[in-house]
Design an enzyme around this catalytic site. Structure first.
Site, PDB file in Angstrom:
ATOM      1  N   GLU A 172       0.801  -1.232   0.000  1.00 52.76           N
ATOM      2  CA  GLU A 172       0.000   0.000   0.000  1.00 52.76           C
ATOM      3  C   GLU A 172       0.834   1.284   0.000  1.00 52.76           C
ATOM      4  OE1 GLU A 172      -2.880  -0.549   3.164  1.00 52.76           O
ATOM      5  OE2 GLU A 172      -3.770  -2.280   2.159  1.00 52.76           O
ATOM      6  N   ASN A 213       2.303  -4.729  -3.354  1.00 53.38           N
ATOM      7  CA  ASN A 213       0.926  -5.194  -3.176  1.00 53.38           C
ATOM      8  C   ASN A 213       0.046  -4.015  -2.789  1.00 53.38           C
ATOM      9  OD1 ASN A 213      -0.772  -7.670  -2.842  1.00 53.38           O
ATOM     10  ND2 ASN A 213      -0.909  -7.041  -0.688  1.00 53.38           N
ATOM     11  N   HIS A 249      -9.911  -6.390  -2.962  1.00 54.21           N
ATOM     12  CA  HIS A 249     -11.017  -6.257  -2.005  1.00 54.21           C
ATOM     13  C   HIS A 249     -12.130  -5.513  -2.739  1.00 54.21           C
ATOM     14  CE1 HIS A 249      -8.794  -7.787   1.384  1.00 54.21           C
ATOM     15  NE2 HIS A 249      -7.803  -6.948   1.149  1.00 54.21           N
ATOM     16  N   GLU A 278      -5.723 -10.895  -2.097  1.00 51.24           N
ATOM     17  CA  GLU A 278      -6.561 -10.775  -0.887  1.00 51.24           C
ATOM     18  C   GLU A 278      -8.040 -10.696  -1.266  1.00 51.24           C
ATOM     19  OE1 GLU A 278      -5.283  -7.604   1.720  1.00 51.24           O
ATOM     20  OE2 GLU A 278      -3.159  -8.008   1.348  1.00 51.24           O
ATOM     21  N   ASP A 280     -11.805 -10.585  -1.785  1.00 49.38           N
ATOM     22  CA  ASP A 280     -13.157 -10.752  -1.247  1.00 49.38           C
ATOM     23  C   ASP A 280     -14.090  -9.815  -2.013  1.00 49.38           C
ATOM     24  OD1 ASP A 280     -12.364  -8.368   0.177  1.00 49.38           O
ATOM     25  OD2 ASP A 280     -12.072  -9.502   2.029  1.00 49.38           O
TER      26      ASP A 280
HETATM   27  C1  XIL Z   1      -6.465  -7.128   7.760  1.00 52.91           C
HETATM   28  C2  XIL Z   1      -6.718  -8.367   8.604  1.00 52.91           C
HETATM   29  O1  XIL Z   1      -7.501  -9.283   7.878  1.00 52.91           O
HETATM   30  C3  XIL Z   1      -7.409  -7.985   9.898  1.00 52.91           C
HETATM   31  O2  XIL Z   1      -7.541  -9.108  10.752  1.00 52.91           O
HETATM   32  C4  XIL Z   1      -6.618  -6.893  10.606  1.00 52.91           C
HETATM   33  O3  XIL Z   1      -7.301  -6.478  11.763  1.00 52.91           O
HETATM   34  C5  XIL Z   1      -6.395  -5.718   9.680  1.00 52.91           C
HETATM   35  O4  XIL Z   1      -5.764  -6.163   8.497  1.00 52.91           O
HETATM   36  N1  XIL Z   1      -5.045  -5.096   3.306  1.00 52.91           N
HETATM   37  C6  XIL Z   1      -4.017  -5.881   3.753  1.00 52.91           C
HETATM   38  C7  XIL Z   1      -4.245  -6.839   4.860  1.00 52.91           C
HETATM   39  O5  XIL Z   1      -2.918  -5.868   3.166  1.00 52.91           O
HETATM   40  O6  XIL Z   1      -3.114  -6.993   5.662  1.00 52.91           O
HETATM   41  C8  XIL Z   1      -5.418  -6.421   5.710  1.00 52.91           C
HETATM   42  O7  XIL Z   1      -5.682  -7.472   6.642  1.00 52.91           O
HETATM   43  C9  XIL Z   1      -6.635  -6.145   4.844  1.00 52.91           C
HETATM   44  C10 XIL Z   1      -6.343  -5.011   3.889  1.00 52.91           C
END
Ligand code: XIL
Length: 358
Positions: A172, A213, A249, A278, A280
């Protein structure tokens, strides 16, 4: 694509002793032919099995507190061939006091993955979030912070050397408009902290694939353009960068990133692997049949986009079940984002992914 040790994996959990013997003989080439092939066809394939036929992996994030749930770990161990620790490898967890390292949470997940013959995408070394208090609560000179960053990266990467397939080295780094995010690292060290972090990580584990990422980089746009320009520059300078991770996401209410495939392809052309890291697909609650059907279409489309681009190496869900999703806590009123529901029952999205992988 990772050279996968699981390509010819025999799912031991599903075999009795006789089955295990038969499978061994088949693997050894002692028996085979039409009967064995027919048996093979009737075996319900996992997402990992299906992805491997395309030279891809299919993964899930997981987190330490969930590992006591055996119904959960059974599916985690069976269905996936890549695992990411959701929190256990982050800075706050691994270096809770300066110079004092704790790898117990990450180790637990790496050990479980190894027992299940799964690979690990390690996450993450340099990120503005989930940093330990000792780092955020004081000012640092550039020399001090460089030393702190190098030590953190190299100690952690060395610890997991040979045990992980890839690292999200920097997470990020950009704002939505494509400018650098003003993190403590950027503000203190300038943009060169990214190349330095990649070089330090490469020194500590020359075989790990090193990734940048981020989220909201699935479509072509200012943020993914910033990564494209940076990746091009880093490659030209010979900096060890191997992949670009698109968190994915997604949210039904914001629309599908229709340029995903085109975007993956342009990074491939730079000589980089890409991965959906990641995934979802959240929605405004309550979930309805229509929303779940639309979600299934999105999962299908993002899986197909990865399959369509040669260097897209695989897909990782940000955990596989709504039971352990981070979404409801972070996006109030939203959820139902994953292919398995809170009872660990597959949703339309699960079946859509299977179909896309066939
Ligand atoms: C999230 C986790 O899933 C949670 O349990 C935690 O509280 C916060 O982080 N982007 C990322 C991940 O790169 O590391 C994050 O994971 C979600 C967003």
């Amino acid at each position: 694509m990772p050279s996968t040790s699981r390509t010819s994996r025999i799912p031991r959990a599903r075999l009795g002793l006789a089955g295990a013997l038969a499978a061994l003989l088949v693997a050894a080439g002692a028996v085979g032919g039409p009967a064995a092939q027919a048996g093979e066809q009737h075996r319900p394939k996992t997402l990992a099995d299906l992805a491997q036929r395309h030279g891809r992996y299919f993964g899930s994030a997981t987190d330490n507190p969930e590992l006591t749930d055996t119904a959960y770990t059974t599916i985690l161990g069976r269905e996936f061939d890549m695992i990411t620790p959701g929190n256990g490898m982050k800075w706050y967890a691994t270096e809770p006091q300066q110079g004092v390292f704790d790898f117990s949470a990450g180790d637990e997940i790496v050990d479980l993955a190894r027992a299940n013959r799964q690979k690990v995408r390690a996450h993450t070394l340099v990120w503005h979030s989930q940093l330990p208090g000792w780092l955020t609560s004081r000012e640092w000179t550039a020399d001090e912070l460089r030393a702190v960053l190098k030590n953190h990266i190299q100690t952690e990467v060395r610890h997991y050397r040979g045990k992980v397939y890839a690292w999200d080295v920097v997470n990020e780094a950009f704002n939505e408009d494509g400018t650098y995010r003003e993190t403590v690292f950027y503000k203190t060290l300038g943009p060169g902290y990214i190349a330095d972090s990649l070089r330090w990580a490469h020194e500590a584990d020359p075989r790990a694939k090193l990734y940048l990422n981020d989220y909201n980089v699935e479509a072509v746009g200012p943020k993914s353009d910033a990564y494209y320009a940076l990746a091009k520059e880093l490659k030209a300078q010979g900096v060890p960068l191997h992949g670009f991770g698109l968190q994915a996401h997604l949210a039904l209410q914001y629309g599908y990133p229709t340029t995903l495939e085109e975007n993956l392809r342009r990074f491939s052309r730079l000589g980089l692997d890409t991965a959906l890291t990641e995934v979802d697909v959240r929605m405004l609650l309550p979930a309805t049949e229509e929303k779940l059907a639309q979600q299934a279409d999105w999962y299908r489309d993002l899986t197909k986009a990865c399959l369509a681009v040669r260097r897209c190496v695989g897909v990782t869900l940000w955990d596989y079940t709504d039971k352990y999703s981070w979404i409801p806590a972070f996006f109030p009123g939203q959820g139902a984002a994953l292919p398995w529901d809170e009872q660990l029952t597959p949703k339309p999205a699960y079946h859509a992914i299977r179909k896309a992988l066939k």
